[in-house]
Motif scaffolding. Sequence first.
Motif, PDB file in Angstrom:
ATOM      1  N   ARG A   1       0.840  -1.205   0.000  1.00 35.32           N
ATOM      2  CA  ARG A   1       0.000   0.000   0.000  1.00 35.32           C
ATOM      3  C   ARG A   1       0.872   1.250   0.000  1.00 35.32           C
ATOM      4  O   ARG A   1       0.593   2.213  -0.718  1.00 35.32           O
ATOM      5  N   TYR A   2       1.939   1.259   0.798  1.00 35.51           N
ATOM      6  CA  TYR A   2       2.862   2.402   0.777  1.00 35.51           C
ATOM      7  C   TYR A   2       3.431   2.606  -0.625  1.00 35.51           C
ATOM      8  O   TYR A   2       3.604   3.737  -1.086  1.00 35.51           O
ATOM      9  N   SER A   3       3.728   1.512  -1.297  1.00 33.41           N
ATOM     10  CA  SER A   3       4.363   1.616  -2.613  1.00 33.41           C
ATOM     11  C   SER A   3       3.436   2.232  -3.653  1.00 33.41           C
ATOM     12  O   SER A   3       3.894   2.645  -4.720  1.00 33.41           O
ATOM     13  N   ARG A   4       2.152   2.309  -3.362  1.00 32.69           N
ATOM     14  CA  ARG A   4       1.208   2.881  -4.332  1.00 32.69           C
ATOM     15  C   ARG A   4       1.153   4.399  -4.281  1.00 32.69           C
ATOM     16  O   ARG A   4       0.605   5.019  -5.185  1.00 32.69           O
ATOM     17  N   PHE A   5       1.688   4.999  -3.207  1.00 31.87           N
ATOM     18  CA  PHE A   5       1.660   6.472  -3.170  1.00 31.87           C
ATOM     19  C   PHE A   5       3.016   7.109  -2.873  1.00 31.87           C
ATOM     20  O   PHE A   5       3.186   8.309  -3.075  1.00 31.87           O
ATOM     21  N   CYS A   6       3.995   6.339  -2.418  1.00 27.99           N
ATOM     22  CA  CYS A   6       5.311   6.923  -2.148  1.00 27.99           C
ATOM     23  C   CYS A   6       6.049   7.206  -3.452  1.00 27.99           C
ATOM     24  O   CYS A   6       5.905   6.472  -4.426  1.00 27.99           O
ATOM     25  N   HIS A   7       6.846   8.254  -3.457  1.00 22.29           N
ATOM     26  CA  HIS A   7       7.589   8.631  -4.653  1.00 22.29           C
ATOM     27  C   HIS A   7       8.960   7.946  -4.719  1.00 22.29           C
ATOM     28  O   HIS A   7       9.484   7.709  -5.800  1.00 22.29           O
TER      29      HIS A   7
ATOM     30  N   LEU B   1       7.556   0.186  -9.105  1.00 25.11           N
ATOM     31  CA  LEU B   1       7.613   1.218 -10.143  1.00 25.11           C
ATOM     32  C   LEU B   1       6.339   1.231 -10.975  1.00 25.11           C
ATOM     33  O   LEU B   1       5.822   2.300 -11.326  1.00 25.11           O
ATOM     34  N   ASP B   2       5.832   0.061 -11.285  1.00 23.25           N
ATOM     35  CA  ASP B   2       4.580  -0.019 -12.035  1.00 23.25           C
ATOM     36  C   ASP B   2       3.418   0.584 -11.248  1.00 23.25           C
ATOM     37  O   ASP B   2       2.446   1.086 -11.828  1.00 23.25           O
ATOM     38  N   GLY B   3       3.524   0.525  -9.912  1.00 23.62           N
ATOM     39  CA  GLY B   3       2.462   1.073  -9.070  1.00 23.62           C
ATOM     40  C   GLY B   3       2.554   2.571  -8.871  1.00 23.62           C
ATOM     41  O   GLY B   3       1.645   3.173  -8.288  1.00 23.62           O
ATOM     42  N   GLY B   4       3.654   3.188  -9.312  1.00 29.19           N
ATOM     43  CA  GLY B   4       3.759   4.636  -9.229  1.00 29.19           C
ATOM     44  C   GLY B   4       4.993   5.172  -8.557  1.00 29.19           C
ATOM     45  O   GLY B   4       5.251   6.383  -8.589  1.00 29.19           O
ATOM     46  N   VAL B   5       5.800   4.324  -7.904  1.00 32.55           N
ATOM     47  CA  VAL B   5       7.056   4.794  -7.309  1.00 32.55           C
ATOM     48  C   VAL B   5       7.970   5.307  -8.417  1.00 32.55           C
ATOM     49  O   VAL B   5       8.053   4.700  -9.495  1.00 32.55           O
ATOM     50  N   ARG B   6       8.670   6.393  -8.173  1.00 35.45           N
ATOM     51  CA  ARG B   6       9.508   6.986  -9.212  1.00 35.45           C
ATOM     52  C   ARG B   6      10.926   6.439  -9.203  1.00 35.45           C
ATOM     53  O   ARG B   6      11.567   6.343 -10.244  1.00 35.45           O
TER      54      ARG B   6
ATOM     55  N   ARG C   1      11.865   3.247 -14.068  1.00 32.44           N
ATOM     56  CA  ARG C   1      11.100   2.631 -15.167  1.00 32.44           C
ATOM     57  C   ARG C   1      11.901   2.600 -16.470  1.00 32.44           C
ATOM     58  O   ARG C   1      11.682   1.733 -17.312  1.00 32.44           O
ATOM     59  N   ASP C   2      12.851   3.537 -16.629  1.00 31.22           N
ATOM     60  CA  ASP C   2      13.595   3.625 -17.882  1.00 31.22           C
ATOM     61  C   ASP C   2      15.034   3.135 -17.787  1.00 31.22           C
ATOM     62  O   ASP C   2      15.819   3.326 -18.727  1.00 31.22           O
TER      63      ASP C   2
END
Length: 306
Positions: free
Chosen positions: A170-176, A202-207, A222-223
């Motif tokens: 769950r943290y991984s869905r909003f943490c940067h 990363l797929d969940g939104g972590v940068r 991601r890149d």
Amino acid sequence: MILVVGENVVDVLPDGRAVAGGGPANTAIALTRLGVDCGFAARLGSDSHSRLIESRLTEAGLSADAWVRTDESSPVAQVSLDETGGARYRFQLTGAADFNRRPGELPVGDRLTGIEAVHLGSLAAYLPPGADVVEEWAAEAATRVVVSFDPNIRATVCEDLAPVRDRTERYSRFCHHIRCSTDDLAALYGTEPHRVTASRWLDGGVRLVVVTEGTKVTAYHRDGELTLAAPKVSVVDTIGAGDGFTAGLLAWWWRSGVLAEFDPTGWRPEVVRAAMEYAAAVAAINCTRRGADPPTDAEVTDFLSR
């Protein structure tokens, strides 16, 4: 400013000395030594250990503005060292102030003005009932500021890891930004390859995901990805090394101006490498000292110039 949210822990060292520690507290103190404008949202108990904790935070120059004082006890960890200086902990946490966070104690809305990033993690991010409050607050804060997360989980504390894994996801869905060690990943996900875990986050939104592994550190984006060898030093012990590394990363992002924008799409390996080199130097210097004793920015600069 960077606001750190988490616990203090009194470490009882193998020689019997009691010293104030705790992953988030170590990170906050490391940030101040590195010249970062840093606040620490602490919950302080009323026992003799709390005076040791308060003295440490005050000497580090951390403001009491975000502290909450309670009649509860302070967390304690019995520390042992293996033959390489690696630290192991046996915790006494029942009823501790740090894990009873209540709604309304952390800044929201306009009270977040001036805060560029929030860093949270370790036991206060996982142990209920306070962790429920921290998670809900951090998810909301992530809509306004950069949120950095360091799991720093201990299987000896959370024997049932299923809810711990669920909360981590769950943290991984909003943490940067997530910094974790291979020990954290092994405790949470067993033998799952680090790249697989990082890719899911990363797929969940972590940068950016940064994984430390003793002699090396790897950044996943991601890149692309980047691996850097850690500096070789004579290790006294590793207490606070991971916390220092996290502080080094955040300090570099903050000082370079990257933190304020934290580009969610662009992969700039030269920027990530510079941050990792700085953070690795912070951790390496800490390892040459007894306990959590992070360096100043001047000491890191000197270390890197050799």
